[in-house]
Structures are given as structure tokens and as C-alpha cells.
Design a protein around this motif. Sequence first.
Motif, PDB file in Angstrom:
ATOM      1  N   ALA A  60      33.572  32.340  37.863  1.00 47.49           N
ATOM      2  CA  ALA A  60      34.640  31.409  38.226  1.00 47.49           C
ATOM      3  C   ALA A  60      35.992  32.008  37.875  1.00 47.49           C
ATOM      4  CB  ALA A  60      34.432  30.092  37.491  1.00 47.49           C
ATOM      5  N   ARG A  61      36.032  32.675  36.741  1.00 48.06           N
ATOM      6  CA  ARG A  61      37.297  33.302  36.335  1.00 48.06           C
ATOM      7  C   ARG A  61      37.664  34.421  37.298  1.00 48.06           C
ATOM      8  NH1 ARG A  61      40.510  33.396  31.434  1.00 48.06           N
ATOM      9  NH2 ARG A  61      42.496  33.844  32.408  1.00 48.06           N
ATOM     10  N   LEU A  62      36.636  35.134  37.777  1.00 54.00           N
ATOM     11  CA  LEU A  62      36.904  36.211  38.728  1.00 54.00           C
ATOM     12  C   LEU A  62      37.552  35.660  39.995  1.00 54.00           C
ATOM     13  CD1 LEU A  62      33.859  38.641  38.685  1.00 54.00           C
ATOM     14  CD2 LEU A  62      36.044  38.847  37.557  1.00 54.00           C
ATOM     15  N   SER A  63      37.074  34.492  40.425  1.00 46.69           N
ATOM     16  CA  SER A  63      37.643  33.946  41.669  1.00 46.69           C
ATOM     17  C   SER A  63      39.088  33.535  41.488  1.00 46.69           C
ATOM     18  CB  SER A  63      36.843  32.740  42.147  1.00 46.69           C
ATOM     19  OG  SER A  63      35.538  32.802  41.710  1.00 46.69           O
ATOM     20  N   GLU A  64      39.511  33.326  40.249  1.00 47.23           N
ATOM     21  CA  GLU A  64      40.900  32.931  40.042  1.00 47.23           C
ATOM     22  C   GLU A  64      41.856  34.105  40.115  1.00 47.23           C
ATOM     23  OE1 GLU A  64      41.128  30.952  36.310  1.00 47.23           O
ATOM     24  OE2 GLU A  64      39.564  29.524  36.847  1.00 47.23           O
ATOM     25  N   LEU A  65      41.312  35.306  39.994  1.00 45.94           N
ATOM     26  CA  LEU A  65      42.182  36.477  40.000  1.00 45.94           C
ATOM     27  C   LEU A  65      42.434  36.895  41.432  1.00 45.94           C
ATOM     28  CD1 LEU A  65      40.387  38.590  37.281  1.00 45.94           C
ATOM     29  CD2 LEU A  65      42.318  37.088  36.982  1.00 45.94           C
ATOM     30  N   THR A  66      43.681  36.885  41.824  1.00 46.75           N
ATOM     31  CA  THR A  66      43.976  37.293  43.191  1.00 46.75           C
ATOM     32  C   THR A  66      44.350  38.759  43.208  1.00 46.75           C
ATOM     33  OG1 THR A  66      46.207  36.536  42.826  1.00 46.75           O
ATOM     34  CG2 THR A  66      44.734  35.042  43.991  1.00 46.75           C
ATOM     35  N   ILE A  67      44.048  39.368  44.329  1.00 45.81           N
ATOM     36  CA  ILE A  67      44.438  40.755  44.518  1.00 45.81           C
ATOM     37  C   ILE A  67      45.803  40.739  45.206  1.00 45.81           C
ATOM     38  CG2 ILE A  67      43.745  42.952  45.501  1.00 45.81           C
ATOM     39  CD1 ILE A  67      41.448  42.151  43.993  1.00 45.81           C
ATOM     40  N   PRO A  68      46.780  41.409  44.648  1.00 44.35           N
ATOM     41  CA  PRO A  68      48.113  41.377  45.264  1.00 44.35           C
ATOM     42  C   PRO A  68      48.085  41.936  46.684  1.00 44.35           C
ATOM     43  CG  PRO A  68      48.178  42.427  43.108  1.00 44.35           C
ATOM     44  CD  PRO A  68      46.759  42.204  43.420  1.00 44.35           C
ATOM     45  N   PHE A  69      48.942  41.397  47.509  1.00 44.82           N
ATOM     46  CA  PHE A  69      49.148  41.845  48.895  1.00 44.82           C
ATOM     47  C   PHE A  69      47.933  41.622  49.776  1.00 44.82           C
ATOM     48  CE2 PHE A  69      51.412  44.884  46.091  1.00 44.82           C
ATOM     49  CZ  PHE A  69      52.661  44.301  46.227  1.00 44.82           C
ATOM     50  N   THR A  70      46.930  40.897  49.312  1.00 47.06           N
ATOM     51  CA  THR A  70      45.802  40.579  50.180  1.00 47.06           C
ATOM     52  C   THR A  70      45.493  39.105  50.013  1.00 47.06           C
ATOM     53  OG1 THR A  70      44.201  40.994  48.466  1.00 47.06           O
ATOM     54  CG2 THR A  70      44.745  42.832  49.885  1.00 47.06           C
ATOM     55  N   PHE A  71      44.596  38.625  50.830  1.00 43.91           N
ATOM     56  CA  PHE A  71      44.159  37.244  50.657  1.00 43.91           C
ATOM     57  C   PHE A  71      42.811  37.188  49.954  1.00 43.91           C
ATOM     58  CE2 PHE A  71      43.470  38.838  54.886  1.00 43.91           C
ATOM     59  CZ  PHE A  71      42.111  38.749  55.018  1.00 43.91           C
ATOM     60  N   LEU A  72      42.481  38.273  49.260  1.00 45.32           N
ATOM     61  CA  LEU A  72      41.197  38.328  48.563  1.00 45.32           C
ATOM     62  C   LEU A  72      41.374  37.928  47.110  1.00 45.32           C
ATOM     63  CD1 LEU A  72      39.879  41.780  49.756  1.00 45.32           C
ATOM     64  CD2 LEU A  72      39.111  39.565  50.532  1.00 45.32           C
ATOM     65  N   ASP A  73      40.309  37.375  46.531  1.00 47.63           N
ATOM     66  CA  ASP A  73      40.313  37.274  45.085  1.00 47.63           C
ATOM     67  C   ASP A  73      39.346  38.318  44.537  1.00 47.63           C
ATOM     68  OD1 ASP A  73      37.665  36.256  44.984  1.00 47.63           O
ATOM     69  OD2 ASP A  73      38.428  34.271  45.485  1.00 47.63           O
ATOM     70  N   MET A  74      39.296  38.376  43.201  1.00 44.24           N
ATOM     71  CA  MET A  74      38.555  39.448  42.569  1.00 44.24           C
ATOM     72  C   MET A  74      37.081  39.424  42.948  1.00 44.24           C
ATOM     73  SD  MET A  74      38.911  42.050  40.821  1.00 44.24           S
ATOM     74  CE  MET A  74      39.954  42.498  39.481  1.00 44.24           C
ATOM     75  N   ARG A  75      36.563  38.225  43.146  1.00 45.01           N
ATOM     76  CA  ARG A  75      35.145  38.129  43.470  1.00 45.01           C
ATOM     77  C   ARG A  75      34.874  38.654  44.877  1.00 45.01           C
ATOM     78  NH1 ARG A  75      32.281  32.496  42.351  1.00 45.01           N
ATOM     79  NH2 ARG A  75      30.246  32.942  43.260  1.00 45.01           N
ATOM     80  N   ASP A  76      35.755  38.288  45.808  1.00 43.02           N
ATOM     81  CA  ASP A  76      35.629  38.865  47.150  1.00 43.02           C
ATOM     82  C   ASP A  76      35.707  40.372  47.085  1.00 43.02           C
ATOM     83  OD1 ASP A  76      35.601  36.320  48.074  1.00 43.02           O
ATOM     84  OD2 ASP A  76      37.744  36.278  48.531  1.00 43.02           O
TER      85      ASP A  76
END
Lengths: 482, 299, 623, 244
Positions: free
Chosen positions: C268-284
Amino acid sequence: MNTIVLTVVLPLLAAFVVPVLCRVSPLLGRLLGPLTLAYAILLTLQVWLGMEGKPFSIALGGFQPPLGINFYVDRLSLLFTFLTLVTSLLLWPWRNETEPRQYALTLLLAASACGLALSGDLFNIYVFYELISVASFGLAAGAAFAASLRYLILSGLGSVLVLCGIAIVYLQTGTLNLAQLSQLAPETLNTPLGMSAFALILLGVGVKGELFPVNSWVPEVYAAASSRVSGLLAGLVSKLAVLVIVRLLVLLFQQESALQLMLILGLLGAISGELAAWRAKDMNRMLAFSSIGQLGVIFIAFSIPGETGLFAGLALSLHHLLVKPALFLLAERWRGSLMGLRGAGLASPVAGGMFVLLALSLVGMPPLPGFWAKFLLFTGLAAQQSVIYQVALGVVLLSIVIEANYLFRVVMNLFQPAGDNSVAVITDHGWLNLGTTFLLSALLIAGMLFMGPLGAWLEGVAIQAADPVLYFDTVFPVSAIH
Amino acid sequence: MSIQILLMELVLMPLVAFVVGLFMVLMLRRIGAKLQRRVGPPMMQPLYDIVKLYGKKTQISHGWMHDIGIIMAVGGYVAAETLLPVPGMDGIADKGGLVTLVYVMMIPSLGLALGVGQCANPNGSIGIARALTAMLAYDVPFVIVVFGVAWYFGTTNLVDIIAIQQAGGVSGWGAIAMPLLAIAGLFALQGMLGKQPFEIYIAPAEIATGPMVEMSGKYLGGLFVMQCFQLYTAGVLYVSLFLGGGENWLFFLIKVFAVVAIPMTVAFLFPRYKTEQMIRLMWKWPVMIGLLGLAFVMH
Amino acid sequence: MTPLDELLLFSGLTLVLLLLLGRFSYAGKIATVFYAGQLLFLAKMADRIADGAIMTFSLQAELFGQQMSWRYDALSWFFAVITLGAGLLSSWYASGEWGERFRRRGGNLWLLHVALAANVFSMLILLGSGDLLALFIGWELVSWASFLLMTVAGGRAIQAAMRYITYAMSGAMAILAGIVLLWSHAGGLQYGQIIDVMPQLSQAQVWLLVALFGAGFAVKMGLLPFHLWQAAAYAETPGPGAAFFGAISARMGLYAIILVLVQLIGLARLSELTIPFTFLDMRDFWAWIAVLTIILPTYTALRQTDARYLLAWHGIGQGGYMLLGVVLGDALGSAGGLLHVFNYATNQAVLFFAVFAVMFRTGTADLNKLGGLITRMPISFFAMLVGIIGLAGLPPMNGFVSKWFVYRSLMVEGEPLLFLGAIIGTLGTILSVYKLIHNTFLGQLRVEHVEVREAPWSMVVPMIILMLLIFATGVAPGLVLDWVALVQSAVGLPVVENTLGGIELASGSLDMLWVVGVLFAGFGIGALLFYSGGRTRQVHQLDNYAGGHFLTAETRYHYSDNFYAGLMHLIRPWYRGSFVWLESTLGSLLGIAASLMQRLYGALHPSIYLLVTVVVTLTWVLL
Amino acid sequence: MKEIDIPIETSAAKRRTNPLARVFDELVRFCRSRSMFMLHYCTGCGAIELPPAMTSRFDMERLGIQPMVTPRQADILLITGYVSIKTLKRVILTYEQMGSPKYVIGICSCTVNGGMYWQSYATAKQLDQYLPVDLYIAGCMPRPEAVLEGMRKLMDRIRSGEADGWEDYYRRYDWYLGNQQHLFGDDWQTPADVIGEASHYDLAGPGTEGEHTRLLQQCQKPLEPQQTFFQIGGSLEKKGESHE
């Protein structure tokens, strides 16, 4: 308690007696040195047991400090005295039968190193430092002319710098007694001028301490000098230089910028040394560059404020002191091109095995002692808020990767079956070198097994050394001048 | 469902598939004949061929894997038919579902590939290499279609998929709801059936019918049987996904034959693509159409 | 003595015993027996593990204020079973003629046995780590033990091992940095402390932690872009070692990922982390890494001409499925990922066994120099067949089930592109493994291989055991899924509710008992049909259609090189070698920096440095 | 050429007595006659007449005849013109690779008697010296109607069981082989093992083996199919070792 002075005096005396004695009776001449050292070790142990962990100060010649000169004996200085003597004994020139000069120089080195460790006075420190220089010139003189000349010039310049630095300190404070200085420092040395004094001393002493960038003598000298001398210089002398800096940092220069200066130079040393070692083509140069890198890491460790840094730095120093001479001893018969070493490990598996063990510890493979030393460093670095410490953490980690790469490239070479075109592999290491290395390796293993108590003890040493108030109180008991 | 009925279904489903498949082969050849202004073969011709092949006096084998390969090729499809619901019979369709069916359908190909491999004929191996490449080409749009359908209906159970479509009448058919996916599916179907323009792996004049090069007698007969199953399976699968399955046998058969007739007709109007051309085509248009359709379905 | 004490002590004893006795010809048999013993000790724990109990290790160490402890939960147990199984069968494989031959050829059998035992021992230690410091120690032990095993063969293996250790050290240092950072925040390295401190950490800090830990674990797992070391390092290891590596070694990375990223940091924490300049989060991001790891190495495998390299590259690719399943994090997906660890281990081990059996008899694993061995080594052929069906994920073997779970999870979660990627990987695997079995066992038998015979019993039996295991767990995946469910509950993932034959779901279930039953019934009908036809006669392989050409034994009538010519014609330009380029660029940069440093130290007038430095430093200080 | 007079056991002679089996045989023969896959070995100009016979004008497919590519799949071997000696070798190999029952149709006069190549040193004059020809379609060249007529004739003969040239080839292999050896030399052989096949399918007759087959076996390289060796670890030291 005062017998500790003998650890300086006896070897010094012996150093002067030995050349004469050798003419009279070669056997006695040969035995004198080791016996002296062994006796000094005994004395040190005795003092160690007697002091019960409490530091004390000895005023030489009856003059009380700050006017007189004094020896300050705490766990740290005793530890270094002990290590000096033991290392000198281990690396004693046993086979040098015809050359009493080597005996004398080694004894001189031991005496002055002990003096350096024990001195409570900046000027004495300088004097002993110069003595060490003289002894090490003599020892390194066997090496190639250009290399020793370079060492001589650099070392001389370094001494001048140290002297300048001490002069500035004296100018600012009017005293050279460390205890008194520690009292005065916060007011008088916390200036740009004080900092420049530190910078000068750091660079000057750094010549011996293999500090970047005044360490360019290192690879040539180690490549040419005998393993014994390389071991002494890399293992022992460099650590004493570090000891001087540590004392100064704890007592005199507690500014952040002093630490940062050392940190940056240490960083540059670590990365440059390891990188250069990565490209090194022969064994001794590789170890020399590696030594530069290691010393850089040690400087980084000591630049962490507080006892954490001291603890980590001490652990790293001890580890390096144990491992580097052993590696140099192994390298004695493995000189020359690394490519020519194919199959050498297969030919002498014991030496090869010890090389692997030492390399693993140097790289920091858990649970060998090298790992714990580095672990202390890392936790210390990580606890600092400043960015530069985090950078240092990254750089040290990177340097470890590089180190692992080149060390194990060598290991792989050692254990590859020799090709047809490789030079004849030397299998004979000499029982002396092997035995010494074996002893050091055994110590390493023992260190791993007793890591818990060892760590606790070392931490005690660090805590004691990191306390300037204790230093002052010991030298000037409450009843004294102030 | 009692075990007797289930067993009966398990026997009947492949049997029906075979019979319908025979007629599909006939249709295939008749369509070809009509397009070429010929009369075409008589009605029972597919059966004659198969009986003749099984009745050959000498049966040339290249080893036991050659035999087993043919057994797997036929047997795999026999098993696949039981995963494919037809009007009145569900078989074990709810034990496997769409994904399982797709994978079980690869078993015959695998068996054939192994059997051909043991024939030690490079033409056969080249054919298999090309056939597997073709599979790589058409499966990409195909799995997009499978995914879209499964997502749209919220299940991979073919029985449920059919039931949902039938509940909505003609407007509930997958083809109405997902027209783009249905088109992409047709592309994939064409590739899956290995008909022109995608039959480079047969290429009779170049690699001597590829996988079939060393097949004689009942080995070839087995492949003829497999072809019946293959046509049937592809048709029924498409009907189940997009045309609401079969309400009753009449509509069901009409739909299935209609679906299969499309690639047949296309086949006789086109020459042949090279392998890389086929991949490029398959990975470009049907994939684009499929992804677009998928985007519509998922939003 | 707790059961874990017994296990670890016994494992250590195995290592010591092999150190002492490894030179003797019966060492392999001893090792096999002892691995079996370890497996028994592990089995003794099974009941209590199943009850959710945690096995503890009596020895606990405290150093520098760090408590270190070891314990086994279901996760550890699951991986330990696979480790010991792989160790057991590998040493069995090496215990007979294979080892004898290896030694006669100048191989160091002692080292092989010792390294294998060290690997098993260190892995068992790693799997038991009860805090991050213990984890790191175990991690390093495993790394160096693997390194030792990789070097056994010498020659090209050495280069591969060096590459490995460089990657492994870099990864380990990243992990160490992560551990140290965590320590500075949490004040300790116990799992509990870390879970407690996690909510207080800022996003940026967690980002850094995930990056450091992730990169470190990814190295071992061979995830992109850290995968380059793996293929050569595994493939060049002698037979049993390669099988052991292939089966389990890289999965230690997955274990650590599950432990740290899933259990400590939390998905769940991974999904909260966004990757800059993309629409992905860490889990994606991790899911995409997994899918790229599936695709790219698989298509690299497709180009290999050496069977061992081909398998090793697939090993990298298959890791992606496991990670993908775990990162998906739902009951289906994570069950699929974990199940695939087991399934893949069995498949890869049997494949390596078969390839090395062929090497044992023919002396080569070059796919262009083999062919037609099916009549000479039928059991090895069958082993490889079972293995490739499993690896490619086709029914009725176990690989299908785990992949099915992952696919279904992707469908339920609505991840079409990931799904597509996973399938493209599977298709590539099918292509590649067919080439493997075709070029080795099918096609024309070479003249020089006419006298080849099946591998000896000592090598065949492990293959047979694995074949049975692959088939049995394919038909009844519930056997392993029970364990997987335990692991899921131990890790804190949603638990899959399985049946013996698979899973019951409203949206489409799987019952392998039925599927396989019907499949074999189908084969039965196929066989009936087949044998109702005329009597067959086997002909010589030269009695073959060649357009009227007369084939002779000298004619090489076999298609092996550039097997997928048409495909390659299209996709060859896509193999850019970017990762290799990146790696060599980094190496060159390092080399340039290093030679600059050497120049620095080699300058003839070092005193100038000193003066310059003094001036610079003083300027800095005084200004 | 000397005619060899051997009592030929036709398939009609040993027809099974079981009525069901008779029905079955009947069915198979019927299917054979209605499904003929032909391999047209286009040796000469006669081939030009086949495309019209296959395509829309005459459409052979309505008779169940369709072209096939490899000998393995084919039932009928069409020799469409003169056969040079070099070609004949290939023709024989192709014929031997076909699965029985198989039929040979010689189209054009060249196959009957050499035709316009009668005087050529390099052509085989009479095809049935070397292969059992079931049907000749004479003409130079025969028109598609003639080809189709010939096909129908062959269908009838298959239906009635008269087209048994393939059995003759097995039974009198020695004679055919003798003629082949006469033409190609003593070391003539094909990769196909006709004698083994004959004995395997119980088709061997007294003329299968003779002096010519003995000659063949003398110089023939062994052609036994590869047996699968299931023996595990067999002959490790002696054989396996030498081949690594």
C-alpha cells in the motif's frame, strides 16, 4: 606506572647500542632488538593492567606541565604503544643478519612511535614525528632511488608544514601542552588562523598518513620497498599520523569546518586510491593504492564528530593495521605483474587461502571483523544530518565495490590454472612470512569470534579518548595551577 | 448434473465437433471451388480422404514421438472440445474457462511440433518454426481480444459469457458491445486457421507443406481430423465470445458456419505474406484496433 | 534444541563433513543423504509452521547494540523446502558417474560439493533472518557462496563470476545503505521497529529506501536492468551447480523483496509513491519492471545457441512472473507468483539436468551440434519435454497453473498491457524451448552420436523424481497451494482459497484434475484412433523426402541455425544491446577515471600538489 | 526382357471371410478410389496438360483427385513424359517413398516406349521395366479429357482391386531391382528399404529376394531404423566414453 617511559627509552637506547653490539657479538646483536621489544610489550601490558582504565599523566624530569613535558597515558595511547611494539616485533627483520642498520632503524621507529603515541605535548609530538621520519627514510632507502627521494622531499615539506602549523598554534595560545591547549582552544583557535594551523598540520602529518593529495609517494615506495617496510609504513606509521590528527581534533579543533576539511580530503583519497588500485598492474602497487583508499576511509571515519567517529575510526584502523601488513607479507613473493600470478594460489594453497580471507575481510564481508568496522562507519555516517556525510556514505560504498572487484580479480588469477605463457610460479613463501601472516589471520578470526567483547572494549577506548575534559583533568588535577 | 450425463456430454461434444468439422472442411473446399468456378468435391469427400488415409497399407513412422505427436494433436483437440460449451452441453467448461481453453488449444500444436521434429526433415522443422512465429504474431491481437472479453463480461467462464450475451438478446452480443475487438478477433482467427494470406508455414511449393512433409497415411489422416476440430473450435470460440453462443443448434450452426466462411473466403482471394510481413501486419492493425477496442471497453 | 537449531546445525554439519570428506568418491552420496536429512528436519517443522507458529533459533547475537536473531516462518519454510529439494537432487545428480567424470576431467569435485553445501547452508541462514542485520549477513554469505560455486569450472566461468560479484557487491552495498538509513531513523533493525517507524518517514525517504533495497534485491533476482551477469554465471557452472542456481539461487532476491518491500514497507505504501513525470506509482513501476524482465531476457534466450545459456536466460525471464504476481498483491496474483517459485524451480532443475545429461554423453551443449538424440536418450528427452511444457506454461504441467493464476489476477485487476506483456513472454518461451528440444533431441541424429546411450541411473533418477513432481503438482496444484496460502498469511497478503485441483472462483475457476483428466482421455481417444489405423513401420532417418535427392549419412539434413529466421528478420534490429552498452560504458568511464587517478599519483613533481593544496586549503580556510 | 512367370497371389485371393471385414475392405477400397492424392512428377511436356485438368474447365477435384506435394502424402505417381536415366533414379526413390497402396500412371508415349526419344542413349524406354505401372495414358501429348478418362479407369480398377501394381513391386522386387541395376550399375540403391517393408507388411513373395537383392545387400549401407535405447546408463565405458 612510570615504567611506561621505558617503552620509549629502551628501544631508543637499544637502537644506538645495536650497531656496536653487532660488531662485538652478532648473536647478541640479533637478539637485543626482539628482546627489548618483548620486554617493552610486557611493560605495556603491566601498565595496562595497573591503570585500571583510568588515564594518568607523567611529568618528565620532574617539571610539571605546562612548563615541563609530559606523557599522557590513556587507553588509546597505550593501545597504540602496544600495537607499535607488537607490529615492530612481528615485522622484525629476522633475516637481515648482515645489516645491523635495519635493526637500529626498526628500533628507532618503534621508540619514536611509542613516544608519539604517549606525548602530551605538541612539540614533543613534532620531535617524535621527525624521528619517525628519519627512521622510515632509512628503512625505505633500500627502495628505488627516485621513489625514496620523492618520499624524502614530500616528508620534509610535510614537516615544514607541521612546524608552521605548530608555530601558529603557539602564536595564538602561547603554549604547546595539549591539555592546556584543550582549555584555550575554544577561544583562541576557533578562528580562521586556527583553522589554517589545523590545515597545515593535517597536510603535513597527512604525508605519512597517506592523506590525499600528499600521498603520491606511496605507490612508488611500496612498490619498491620490501614487504616488511611497506607493512610498517602502511600499517603502523600511517596510523600514528592519524593518531596525531585525532588527538588534535578532539582536543584542539572541534570546529565543524576542520572535520569537513578532513572528510573531503578523506573522500578524495578513498575514491582516488581505490580507482587507481583498480587499474594497478602489479601486486604491490595495487596494495599501495588500496592502502591510500583505506586510509581515506579511516579519515572519513574520524571526521564523524563525537565518539561514534572515534570508535569507527579506531576499529577501521585496527583492522587495517592487522590486514595490510599481512597482505604485504603475502605479496613478498608475488611481486610483479598481476597477470603473471596465474596459478600461484594453486601452487601454495595456504598462502592463497589466507589471501582470500584477508581480502574478504578488507572488502567487508560479514561476519569478518572488516564488516563490523565498516558497519560502525556507516551507522555513524548515516546518523549525521549533513548532506556531505551522506555523500561520503555513498562514496565509501562505491569504493567497496571497486575494491571487491580488483581484489577478487587477483584472487581469481591466483586460483586459475597457470597457462603456458605465465612466468614460473613461486611456491615458497618462507616460513617466516607465512607464519606471521598466519598469526595475523588467526588474530583476525579470533577478532571475529570475540567481536562482542572486543567491540565493547574498543568503544570504551573511544569514549575515553573522546573526552577533552578528562584529558585536562588528568594532566592538571583539580588541585593544580588553575 | 449427474455423472452419466456428464460422461455422455464428454463423448458427444468431440463427436459433434468432428462431424461439424467435416462439413466445415467441405465448405472450405467448396468455397474455394466456387471462387475458382469449379464444381468442387462431393459431399463426403473429407470423410473419404480420412478413411483412405487411415486405411493405407503402409504407414511410415519416424519414431515413437512421431506417433505420440499425432495422438497429442488429435487428443488435445478432443479434450479442448469439452471445454467449449455448445447448446445444451456444457461439458467441463466451468472447470477451465477461457484462459485454460486457449492454452489447451496449444497442446495439439505442441504435439504436432514434436512429431514433426522427429521426422528429421528440415522442411518440417522450418514449417514448425514458421508456424510458431505465426502463433506469436496472431496471439498478440488474440489475447487482447480475450482480455477485453473477459473484462467486459467480468468472467472467464465461457458458460457465463454465453449466458450474459443471451440474456441481452442480439444487442447483448459481444460483437455489438465490442465491435472493434470483434474485428481484431477476425484478424486473429484468420491467422489462427493458418489460411492464406497467413499460410507461409505450409508453403507447398517452397517447403513442401512444411509440417506435413513426412506425414503419410494415418499421420496425415490425423492431421485431417485435427483440421476439422480446428475449424470447429475457432468458429465456436468466436461465436461464443462475440455472437452470443448458440440459443439452439440451428442458430448455433448457422452462426458457426457463417463465421468460418469469412476467413475461408478471404483465404482464396489473397496471395501469401512472408513471415516477417505477417508479423508486422498482425502486430500493427489488429493490435491497434484491439487496443482501441479495449480502451473503449475499459472506460 | 528447537527444530530450527537442529536444521541449521545439521546443515552446518553437512558443510563441515563435506569440507573433510569431499575428496572421496562417496562424498556425493553422503551429501545426498545429509540433504535428505535436512529436508527431514524441515519436514518436522511442517506441522507447527502450518499452525502459524514461528520457529526460533536459540543462538542470538548482540553486537554494537544490534540484536540479531534467526527464525523461520512459513515464508522461510517455503523457500527452504525448495532450496533443500534443489540441493538434494543436484547432489544426487553429481553423486555418481557425473561426479566421477567431472573429477577425471580435472574438475574440483571437492570444491563443487563444498560450494554447494555452503550455498545451501548460507541460504538457510538467510531465509531465517529475523532482523535486517541478520538479513544482510545472510545476504552477503549467499553472495559469496554463490561466487564460490560459480568459480568451480574455471575459464570463462571466472569472468562470469567476477561480473557477478561486482554486481552482487554493488547490490549489497545498496542494501547496506538502505539498512543504515533505516537504522538512523528507527534506531534499530528489528522488523517491528521498522514497521513502527515506517509511517513517520516522508515519501522521499521511503522512495530512497525502496530504490536502494529494490536495486539491491533486483541484482540477485536478475531484474532489469541488473540482469546481465546472470546467464553466463549460471550457465558456465558445472551441471548440478547450474541446476541448483537455476532452481533457487536467484529467488533469494524474491524472498528479500517479499520480506522488505511487501512485509516491512508494504504494498500500500508503494502505491502511494509516485514516479515523477509519469502517471505511474511505485507499484506499477515494479510491475512494469517485472514485465520487462519477462520479455527482454526471454527474447534474448531465443537467440542463444548454447542450451545452458538459453535456459539461464529463461531463468531471468521467469523471475519476472514471480515478481509480477507478488507485486499484484491480491490473493490470486501473489499465490501465482509464489507458486511459480516452486514450479519454476522444478522445471528449471529438470531442464538443466537433461541438458547436462546430453553434455555428459555428447560433450557439447551447442544447439547447432546436436540433434536426433531422442532415440538414444529417451528418458532425458522426456525429462526435457516435461520441463519445457512446464516452463512454457502449458497444461498439464505445473507451470501452467502458476501462470494461470498470474494471468487471472491481471484480468481481475484490469491490467491489459501487463497481461499482454506476460503473454508475449510466454509465447517467446514457447518458441525458444521448442528450439531447445528440437535442436537437441529431434531432427537428424548425427553420425558421431549414433553410439550415444542414455545417461546413467544416478543422473536419471533425479530427473524422474522431478518429472513426477512437475506432473503431480500440475494435476493437483492444491498440494503446493496449501503451503502458498500459509506463506500469504505469514506475509500478510490476502490468502488464496484453493481446492486440490486449483481454485473455485465465481468469475471462472480452474480444476486441473478435470482438465488433465479430460486431456488424457482425449489422448486416449487420439491413441485409439491412431492405433485403429494400419500397422506402422519405422524407417531410417535417411529415408526422407528431399525432393528426390539421395540422402546419405554424410548429408547434414537438419535445420537448427537461425531457427526463427522470419521472426529474426523482423526483430533483429530491435536487439540493440543497450544494457550491454550501458554496462560497458560505465566500465569505460570507471577505467578513464581510474587511469586519471593513476596519472595523478604517477606525476613526477608531487610537491607541487602539496603546495597547491596548501594554498587552496588556506585560501578556503581564511576566506 | 525375359518374362518371369510366377503365380501372383492377388489381394482378392486372400480376401477375408468375415462379412463385416468384407464390408470394411469394401469401404476402404471405395474411399481409396474416391480420394486420390497425386504427385505429378513433371518429367516432360505432358505436364502442360495437367493444369487444365485440375482447374475450372475439367476440375479433377470433383472426382476426389487433388495434387499433393510430397511422395509421403501421395497415392498416385504421375510420370508425365520421357524419363532420362538420371531422372529415373529420382522417380524410383520417390515411388519407394510413397505409402502403399500406390499407383503409377505413365502419361505420354515416352513412358510407354520411349516415344520420340527412342533413339536417345539417356532415356529409359519402358517405364514398367523399373516400376509397376498401373495405367498408361498414351498420346503425344494426351489431352485433358484423356487424362481424366485414364483417371476414371484407374478409379474403377482400384475399386475392383485390380490395380495392384504396388504389390507386384514388393513381390517381384528382385526383378525390378535387376532392371534398375542393369541401368544404373551394381552399386545402385535407394535409402528406402523395400525388402524390409515387404516382410514387415507380409507382402513378400518368392520373387522379392534373389540374386539382385543379394548384390544390393552386399554394397548397401545399413538402413535399419534407429531403435530407441531405453537402457539407462548402457555401455558407459566402452561406447559412450569414446564419443564425447
